[in-house]
Motif scaffolding. Structure first.
Motif, PDB file in Angstrom:
ATOM      1  N   UNK A  61       3.590   5.844   1.538  1.00 32.23           N
ATOM      2  CA  UNK A  61       2.570   4.918   1.558  1.00 32.23           C
ATOM      3  C   UNK A  61       1.188   5.450   0.897  1.00 32.23           C
ATOM      4  N   UNK A  62       0.899   6.690   1.224  1.00 29.35           N
ATOM      5  CA  UNK A  62      -0.139   7.477   0.446  1.00 29.35           C
ATOM      6  C   UNK A  62      -0.048   7.743  -0.809  1.00 29.35           C
ATOM      7  N   UNK A  63       1.339   8.031  -1.213  1.00 27.49           N
ATOM      8  CA  UNK A  63       1.730   8.307  -2.608  1.00 27.49           C
ATOM      9  C   UNK A  63       1.300   7.004  -3.527  1.00 27.49           C
ATOM     10  N   UNK A  64       1.598   5.761  -3.007  1.00 25.98           N
ATOM     11  CA  UNK A  64       1.473   4.428  -3.669  1.00 25.98           C
ATOM     12  C   UNK A  64       0.067   3.908  -3.522  1.00 25.98           C
ATOM     13  N   UNK A  65      -0.650   4.242  -2.678  1.00 28.15           N
ATOM     14  CA  UNK A  65      -1.951   4.036  -2.505  1.00 28.15           C
ATOM     15  C   UNK A  65      -2.775   5.011  -3.461  1.00 28.15           C
TER      16      UNK A  65
END
Length: 583
Positions: free
Chosen positions: A96-100
């Motif tokens: 999720x952090x990578x996508x964000x």
């Protein structure tokens, strides 16, 4: 020598000369004019094309430099953006952090890169120790090559342009440049690398927007270690080919690149070739017109001249002028031919008159010889009478017989037509002595200009004038008559004047006599036969210029002027005296 004579200009026919002159005068100026015209046209067009092409290449160079500088500015904005630097230093852990994190990078780059910039920017790639981020189109951009990475790191944060390469995306293959630089924080420590993938279509569109010829070949060339490498071109393989193409090269500001263009001049030389064909056609037309003009000159001038020469040859042979031909041609030649025919008619008529005059002259000479028989008999008879007068002591009869004897002796012994004025006057004095027996009351006076006694004239030419003055002038008067004989020069003419103070003539009689003298011999009246015979005799011997002129006034007298040529020697008697003005 014979060959040289055949080649002599004067021996050529006029039509050959005209053709020989017309063709050089038409062909040489036409070819020289065409040569100088095409040379000037070629030089002018080449200079114009060169100047125009240089201005277009200069404009294209400035536009390319402007676009490249703009992308360097965009990379600088990305390089200096603190928020972007902060995002690049973060290390997301979960998916999720990578996508964000990726969305935050994309949002920030959407702000820094405008929509118009994204037309040619295929991708912006970030290489960091934490990860690999691509903004734009995913593809294998060959960014893991050690040489590529070391070049970016060693450049110290400055921009580095890499030559275009072909890259393969999911959907297609394309050619693009890579603009790369290292990203450093405020401590100048490298936190990653960034490069922009710029589609080579950018330069292709600039090439296509130029107003150069469609056949022009355009290239961007990079020079490294004296080796030229084509960075990009407009896909015209015939660079520098064709007939003397115009090659223009202009250096770009970036990366030691230069913009070069090759403009083939085939269209220009095609135009010149067409003009050459047109010039040859015009030359052939001019030659045809010259030959046509020569033909008309032959018809209008040369052939009439030949016919005129034929007429002249016939005239020289003595042909009758009526057999001479008339023809068509140039007006001047026709007039010349008509004048020549008229001249031949005049000569023909003059020859006829000369023949007639010679016949008359011969007839007069025969009559003179025949008449000499009677004076011989009279001379012997008068000699007998003289001796009888001496015996009878009749002196007046003796003097009269002596004078008459001298007259007869003069006519017999001198068979030549010409005598001197002195001899003629001596005879006239004897004649006057004889006439004084009949006309006792008259005076005969003579006045001769000095030097004219030895001038020659026709024999018995003046005696009829003296006789005419006695019979028609002095015979019916009741006063003392005077006959004045005057001999003098009048310019180049001998003038003999016989003047009397007799009864004279009225105007009608004088006019009738003058008109009678002007008539031809066959048309004259029988009156005044003595004067008309003298007039005819003089004109037969010496021509129309000479003869008699009469002036008279009633009851005052008459003056007869006899105009003769000045003949100083017997040898001059056959000289033609027709020159000069008629009196």
């Amino acid at each position: 020598m014979k060959r040289l004579k055949l080649l002599s200009w004067r021996r050529w026919r006029l039509q050959t000369k005209l053709i020989f002159l017309y063709i050089p005068l038409i062909v040489f100026p036409t070819m020289l004019g065409f040569y100088f015209f095409t040379s000037a046209y070629n030089t002018s067009n080449r200079n114009t094309a060169t100047t125009y092409s240089q201005s277009v290449i200069q404009y294209m160079s400035e536009k390319i430099d402007s676009q490249l500088s703009h992308y360097e500015t965009v990379s600088r904005q990305i390089f200096d953006d603190p928020e972007l630097q902060q995002l690049l230093t973060q290390a997301p852990k979960t998916q999720y952090e990578i996508m964000n994190h990726k969305n935050q990078l994309n949002n920030r780059l959407d702000i820094l890169v405008t929509t118009s910039d994204r037309k040619y920017i295929r991708a912006i790639v970030f290489l960091t120790p934490i990860g690999h981020y691509v903004y734009g189109e995913e593809a294998d951009y060959k960014d893991q090559q050690p040489e590529f990475l070391s070049t970016i790191s060693n450049n110290g944060g400055s921009v580095e342009w890499f030559p275009p390469l072909q890259f393969q995306s999911i959907s297609k293959t394309f050619t693009a440049f890579r603009l790369a630089r290292s990203i450093r924080n405020f401590d100048l420590k490298e936190i990653g690398k960034m490069y922009m993938v710029i589609d080579a279509k950018l330069l292709q569109d600039i090439f296509n927007e130029s107003k150069l010829s469609k056949e022009a070949a355009i290239q961007i060339i990079s020079e490294n270690d004296s080796h030229k490498q084509i960075i990009v071109s407009n896909n015209k393989p015939e660079f520098g080919q064709g007939r003397k193409p115009i090659i223009i090269e202009n250096a770009l500001i970036h990366n030691e690149w230069s913009l070069a263009a090759s403009l083939p001049l085939d269209e220009l030389y095609t135009t010149i070739s067409k003009m050459t064909q047109l010039a040859v056609l015009i030359t052939l037309i001019c030659i045809a017109m010259a030959l046509l003009a020569t033909y008309f000159i032959v018809i209008d001038v040369i052939l009439p001249i030949k016919k005129l020469m034929q007429n002249m040859r016939l005239g020289i042979k003595g042909r009758n002028p009526s057999s001479l031909i008339k023809f068509r041609g140039a007006r001047e030649i026709i007039e010349l031919n008509d004048t020549y025919i008229s001249l031949m008619y005049e000569i023909y008529n003059l020859i006829g008159e000369v023949v007639k005059n010679q016949a008359k002259k011969r007839e007069a000479e025969i009559k003179l010889l025949q008449n000499q028989i009677s004076p011989h008999f009279l001379y012997n008879t008068l000699n007998s009478i003289r001796w009888m007068a001496l015996i009878q002591k009749q002196d007046n009869i003796k003097e009269m017989v002596d004078s008459l004897t001298k007259l007869l002796s003069y006519s017999i012994r001198n068979t030549d037509e010409l005598v001197t004025i002195g001899e003629e006057i001596d005879v006239l004095k004897d004649y006057a002595k004889i006439q004084k027996v009949r006309y006792q009351d008259f005076i005969f006076a003579t006045e001769i200009e000095e030097g004219l006694e030895s001038v020659y004239t026709l024999k018995f030419l003046i005696q009829p004038l003296i006789e005419n003055a006695l019979l028609h002038g002095l015979s019916s008067i009741n006063w003392t008559g005077i006959i004045h004989l005057k001999v003098r020069r009048d310019s180049d003419v001998l003038l003999i004047q016989v003047m009397d103070n007799g009864i004279g003539m009225d105007e009608d009689t004088l006019e009738n006599l003058q008109s009678n003298l002007k008539q031809k011999s066959g048309m004259r009246e029988s009156k005044h036969i003595g004067l008309t015979n003298i007039h005819e005799r003089v004109r037969l011997h010496f021509g129309e210029r000479f003869g008699i002129k009469i002036s008279s006034e009633y009851k005052k007298g008459t003056s007869v002027n006899l105009y003769l040529p000045l003949i100083s020697t017997i040898e001059e008697r056959d000289f033609s005296y027709e020159n000069g003005n008629d009196r």
